[in-house]
Design a protein around this motif. Structure first.
Motif, PDB file in Angstrom:
ATOM      1  N   MET A 193      94.209 -31.609  -7.033  1.00  0.00           N
ATOM      2  CA  MET A 193      93.383 -30.589  -6.737  1.00  0.00           C
ATOM      3  C   MET A 193      93.689 -30.334  -4.991  1.00  0.00           C
ATOM      4  O   MET A 193      93.699 -31.237  -4.418  1.00  0.00           O
ATOM      5  N   ARG A 194      94.112 -28.974  -4.797  1.00  0.00           N
ATOM      6  CA  ARG A 194      94.546 -28.668  -3.477  1.00  0.00           C
ATOM      7  C   ARG A 194      93.097 -28.542  -2.912  1.00  0.00           C
ATOM      8  O   ARG A 194      92.215 -27.701  -3.342  1.00  0.00           O
ATOM      9  N   VAL A 195      92.997 -28.766  -1.375  1.00  0.00           N
ATOM     10  CA  VAL A 195      91.743 -28.363  -0.900  1.00  0.00           C
ATOM     11  C   VAL A 195      92.180 -27.522   0.571  1.00  0.00           C
ATOM     12  O   VAL A 195      93.015 -28.129   1.215  1.00  0.00           O
ATOM     13  N   GLY A 196      91.788 -26.369   0.678  1.00  0.00           N
ATOM     14  CA  GLY A 196      92.012 -26.002   1.670  1.00  0.00           C
ATOM     15  C   GLY A 196      93.239 -25.363   2.173  1.00  0.00           C
ATOM     16  O   GLY A 196      94.390 -26.016   1.894  1.00  0.00           O
ATOM     17  N   LEU A 245      98.545 -34.890   3.232  1.00  0.00           N
ATOM     18  CA  LEU A 245      99.383 -33.597   3.673  1.00  0.00           C
ATOM     19  C   LEU A 245     100.647 -33.375   3.062  1.00  0.00           C
ATOM     20  O   LEU A 245     101.577 -34.236   3.061  1.00  0.00           O
ATOM     21  N   LEU A 246     100.742 -32.194   2.288  1.00  0.00           N
ATOM     22  CA  LEU A 246     102.062 -31.970   1.498  1.00  0.00           C
ATOM     23  C   LEU A 246     102.783 -31.111   2.242  1.00  0.00           C
ATOM     24  O   LEU A 246     102.733 -30.719   3.188  1.00  0.00           O
ATOM     25  N   SER A 247     104.054 -31.068   1.638  1.00  0.00           N
ATOM     26  CA  SER A 247     105.277 -30.367   2.434  1.00  0.00           C
ATOM     27  C   SER A 247     105.288 -28.991   2.474  1.00  0.00           C
ATOM     28  O   SER A 247     105.662 -28.375   3.505  1.00  0.00           O
ATOM     29  N   ASP A 248     104.011 -28.363   1.511  1.00  0.00           N
ATOM     30  CA  ASP A 248     103.812 -26.911   1.956  1.00  0.00           C
ATOM     31  C   ASP A 248     102.725 -26.810   2.956  1.00  0.00           C
ATOM     32  O   ASP A 248     102.165 -25.440   3.061  1.00  0.00           O
ATOM     33  N   ASN A 249     102.351 -27.652   3.462  1.00  0.00           N
ATOM     34  CA  ASN A 249     100.955 -27.758   4.787  1.00  0.00           C
ATOM     35  C   ASN A 249      99.797 -27.598   4.014  1.00  0.00           C
ATOM     36  O   ASN A 249      98.860 -27.239   4.509  1.00  0.00           O
ATOM     37  N   THR A 250      99.664 -27.552   2.558  1.00  0.00           N
ATOM     38  CA  THR A 250      98.439 -27.880   2.464  1.00  0.00           C
ATOM     39  C   THR A 250      97.884 -29.266   1.942  1.00  0.00           C
ATOM     40  O   THR A 250      98.759 -30.121   2.249  1.00  0.00           O
ATOM     41  N   THR A 251      96.492 -29.474   1.723  1.00  0.00           N
ATOM     42  CA  THR A 251      96.356 -30.904   1.550  1.00  0.00           C
ATOM     43  C   THR A 251      95.616 -31.220   0.164  1.00  0.00           C
ATOM     44  O   THR A 251      95.160 -30.077  -0.793  1.00  0.00           O
ATOM     45  N   THR A 252      95.925 -32.176  -0.312  1.00  0.00           N
ATOM     46  CA  THR A 252      95.155 -32.599  -1.733  1.00  0.00           C
ATOM     47  C   THR A 252      94.417 -33.923  -1.454  1.00  0.00           C
ATOM     48  O   THR A 252      94.888 -34.905  -0.805  1.00  0.00           O
ATOM     49  N   LEU A 253      93.109 -34.068  -2.207  1.00  0.00           N
ATOM     50  CA  LEU A 253      92.160 -35.175  -1.926  1.00  0.00           C
ATOM     51  C   LEU A 253      93.064 -36.410  -2.703  1.00  0.00           C
ATOM     52  O   LEU A 253      93.971 -36.446  -3.659  1.00  0.00           O
ATOM     53  N   TYR A 254      93.026 -37.535  -1.829  1.00  0.00           N
ATOM     54  CA  TYR A 254      93.651 -38.767  -2.096  1.00  0.00           C
ATOM     55  C   TYR A 254      92.704 -39.866  -2.211  1.00  0.00           C
ATOM     56  O   TYR A 254      91.937 -40.131  -1.258  1.00  0.00           O
ATOM     57  N   PRO A 255      92.837 -40.715  -2.893  1.00  0.00           N
ATOM     58  CA  PRO A 255      94.037 -40.785  -4.049  1.00  0.00           C
ATOM     59  C   PRO A 255      93.578 -39.795  -5.393  1.00  0.00           C
ATOM     60  O   PRO A 255      94.623 -39.463  -6.085  1.00  0.00           O
ATOM     61  N   TYR A 283      97.922 -48.097   1.265  1.00  0.00           N
ATOM     62  CA  TYR A 283      97.005 -47.097   2.314  1.00  0.00           C
ATOM     63  C   TYR A 283      95.750 -47.819   1.817  1.00  0.00           C
ATOM     64  O   TYR A 283      95.415 -47.775   1.153  1.00  0.00           O
ATOM     65  N   TRP A 284      95.285 -48.423   3.170  1.00  0.00           N
ATOM     66  CA  TRP A 284      93.942 -48.915   3.128  1.00  0.00           C
ATOM     67  C   TRP A 284      93.071 -48.219   3.786  1.00  0.00           C
ATOM     68  O   TRP A 284      93.124 -47.622   5.086  1.00  0.00           O
ATOM     69  N   VAL A 285      91.869 -48.097   3.123  1.00  0.00           N
ATOM     70  CA  VAL A 285      90.578 -47.209   3.799  1.00  0.00           C
ATOM     71  C   VAL A 285      89.433 -48.269   3.671  1.00  0.00           C
ATOM     72  O   VAL A 285      89.088 -48.953   2.745  1.00  0.00           O
ATOM     73  N   LEU A 290     100.899 -46.877  -3.012  1.00  0.00           N
ATOM     74  CA  LEU A 290     101.434 -45.616  -2.987  1.00  0.00           C
ATOM     75  C   LEU A 290     102.632 -45.335  -4.057  1.00  0.00           C
ATOM     76  O   LEU A 290     103.033 -44.075  -4.009  1.00  0.00           O
ATOM     77  N   THR A 291     102.963 -46.115  -4.650  1.00  0.00           N
ATOM     78  CA  THR A 291     103.575 -45.884  -5.666  1.00  0.00           C
ATOM     79  C   THR A 291     103.179 -45.287  -6.938  1.00  0.00           C
ATOM     80  O   THR A 291     103.484 -44.320  -7.483  1.00  0.00           O
ATOM     81  N   THR A 292     101.904 -45.992  -7.347  1.00  0.00           N
ATOM     82  CA  THR A 292     101.055 -45.405  -8.277  1.00  0.00           C
ATOM     83  C   THR A 292     100.260 -44.660  -7.962  1.00  0.00           C
ATOM     84  O   THR A 292      99.710 -43.695  -8.968  1.00  0.00           O
ATOM     85  N   ASN A 293      99.724 -44.371  -6.776  1.00  0.00           N
ATOM     86  CA  ASN A 293      98.850 -43.248  -6.243  1.00  0.00           C
ATOM     87  C   ASN A 293      97.498 -43.798  -6.737  1.00  0.00           C
ATOM     88  O   ASN A 293      96.668 -43.026  -7.117  1.00  0.00           O
ATOM     89  N   ALA A 294      97.073 -45.013  -7.150  1.00  0.00           N
ATOM     90  CA  ALA A 294      96.014 -45.485  -7.541  1.00  0.00           C
ATOM     91  C   ALA A 294      95.506 -46.787  -6.889  1.00  0.00           C
ATOM     92  O   ALA A 294      96.261 -47.395  -6.162  1.00  0.00           O
ATOM     93  N   VAL A 295      94.134 -46.732  -6.706  1.00  0.00           N
ATOM     94  CA  VAL A 295      93.484 -47.955  -6.078  1.00  0.00           C
ATOM     95  C   VAL A 295      93.735 -48.963  -6.985  1.00  0.00           C
ATOM     96  O   VAL A 295      93.335 -49.200  -8.287  1.00  0.00           O
ATOM     97  N   ASP A 296      94.280 -50.332  -6.305  1.00  0.00           N
ATOM     98  CA  ASP A 296      94.499 -51.781  -7.028  1.00  0.00           C
ATOM     99  C   ASP A 296      93.868 -52.774  -6.360  1.00  0.00           C
ATOM    100  O   ASP A 296      94.009 -53.884  -6.759  1.00  0.00           O
TER     101      ASP A 296
END
Length: 360
Positions: free
Chosen positions: A1-4, A61-71, A105-107, A126-132
């Motif tokens: 989901m892209r946001v803003g 922050l994606l390469s096209d300068n949009t953002t997506t909620l993470y993870p 990536y630790w939050v 950051l490989t699976t983009n999932a909380v582990d």
């Protein structure tokens, strides 16, 4: 989901403002951004909070300068008014965020008082983009705790979390065992209110109250020998990590840890810190709107000063020897310390790259 839309790179945004020499505006944001982390392969993650209009969130922050909620959107979906919203599986109150030496990536989720499972340390692969990895901290924090930021030992097996009530949480990342230390130490206590742009920061206790925040900023030396820490009003201490780590198994050491703290540098009222590979600690100055450089010998000097560096928070050092400076725009107001744009991220050239144990 892209946001803003992420209102982009400096080359795409006309600028008529002259900044201090070396200070470069890299991103102009549509949401208050507290911190930035950059992975080894260049992925950028932002922690966004302190907004007067929006809940806290983590985005990539994606390469096209949009953002997506993470993870993903689910982890950023907490709603306190929705009884089905699970605080154990969502970010309730994003505080610190960092890519650790293990590449995760630790939050740090500071949680909410009385909401079980909301205070936690969350690791995203950051490989699976999932909380582990998740470490719940309800059983170690105090009733007035504000768990805020995280750093790691040289081995990567121990996490250090700041507690703005004036304490340090030491966490064994293998067993999950944690202890809360320094709670009675002068070194972790805020003895004076924070300063903002020449004035004392108002508090939440009425018209004449001021804001004093205990142990918040923490860093670990590149060789893993020292833990540096300070309350938000400034005054940096250091303590050998060998003593800190011993508190996990030695109750006596946990009780007397503050006796081993050494005054290190007279730092200012501070929003955030980071450390480079040479062991220099960078400290944001919420009063003078500046960044200080503190050498491994404790010598502190102003590196750069500019009115645009408004409450710079979770900084980052990149491999190309740049200091990334998210100016979170926090300022006193009727809603407390909240941000209301413009929201910027700057870079500033330094003489070193990242610490090998602080960044991925």
């Amino acid at each position: 989901m892209r946001v803003g839309l992420f209102i982009g790179l400096l080359g795409l945004v006309p600028s008529v403002t002259a900044y201090a020499a070396g200070l470069e505006l890299v991103y102009s944001l549509d949401r208050a951004t507290q911190g930035i982390s950059i992975s080894k392969n260049g992925r950028k993650f932002l922690s966004q909070r302190y907004s007067t209009s929006f809940p806290p969130q983590i985005v990539e922050l994606l390469s096209d300068n949009t953002t997506t909620l993470y993870p993903d959107a689910a982890w950023n979906s907490y709603n306190s008014s929705d009884p089905t919203s699970n605080p154990r599986k969502t970010f309730v109150s994003v505080d610190g965020a960092r890519i650790g030496p293990d590449g995760r990536y630790w939050v740090v989720d500071g949680g909410s008082t009385g909401v079980n499972g909301s205070t936690k340390l969350v690791g995203v692969n950051l490989t699976t983009n999932a909380v582990d990895k998740i470490y719940y901290l309800d059983n170690v924090k105090a009733s007035d705790s504000g768990v805020d930021d995280v750093r790691f030992s040289a081995s990567g097996k121990i996490g250090y979390l700041s507690d703005t009530a004036g304490a340090l949480i030491v966490l064994n990342l293998t067993s999950g065992h944690a202890v809360r230390v320094l709670a009675s130490s002068d070194s972790a206590t805020a003895w004076f209110p924070m300063m903002y742009n020449g004035t004392l920061v108002p508090g939440y206790g009425g018209a004449d109250s001021t804001l004093a925040v205990g142990l918040d900023q923490i860093e670990v030396s590149p060789d893993g020998t020292y833990l540096y820490y300070q309350p938000c009003n400034g005054g940096m201490y250091r303590i050998k990590t060998a003593y800190v780590d011993a508190t996990l198994t030695n109750a006596t050491m946990a009780e007397v840890l503050g006796d081993y703290a050494e005054p290190f540098s007279l730092t200012p009222s501070t929003g955030g810190t980071t450390i480079d590979g040479d062991g220099n600690v960078y400290v944001s100055d919420t009063n003078l709107l500046a960044i200080w450089k503190v050498t491994p010998e404790g010598r502190a000097t102003i590196l750069v000063q500019d009115d645009a560096l408004l409450w710079t928070d979770l900084m980052w050092v990149s491999a190309d020897k740049k200091l990334w400076l998210p100016a979170s725009q926090m300022r006193p107001g009727s809603d407390g310390l909240m941000a209301d744009g413009p929201n910027y991220i700057f870079t500033y050239p330094i003489d070193a790259g990242p610490s090998p144990i602080d960044h991925a």
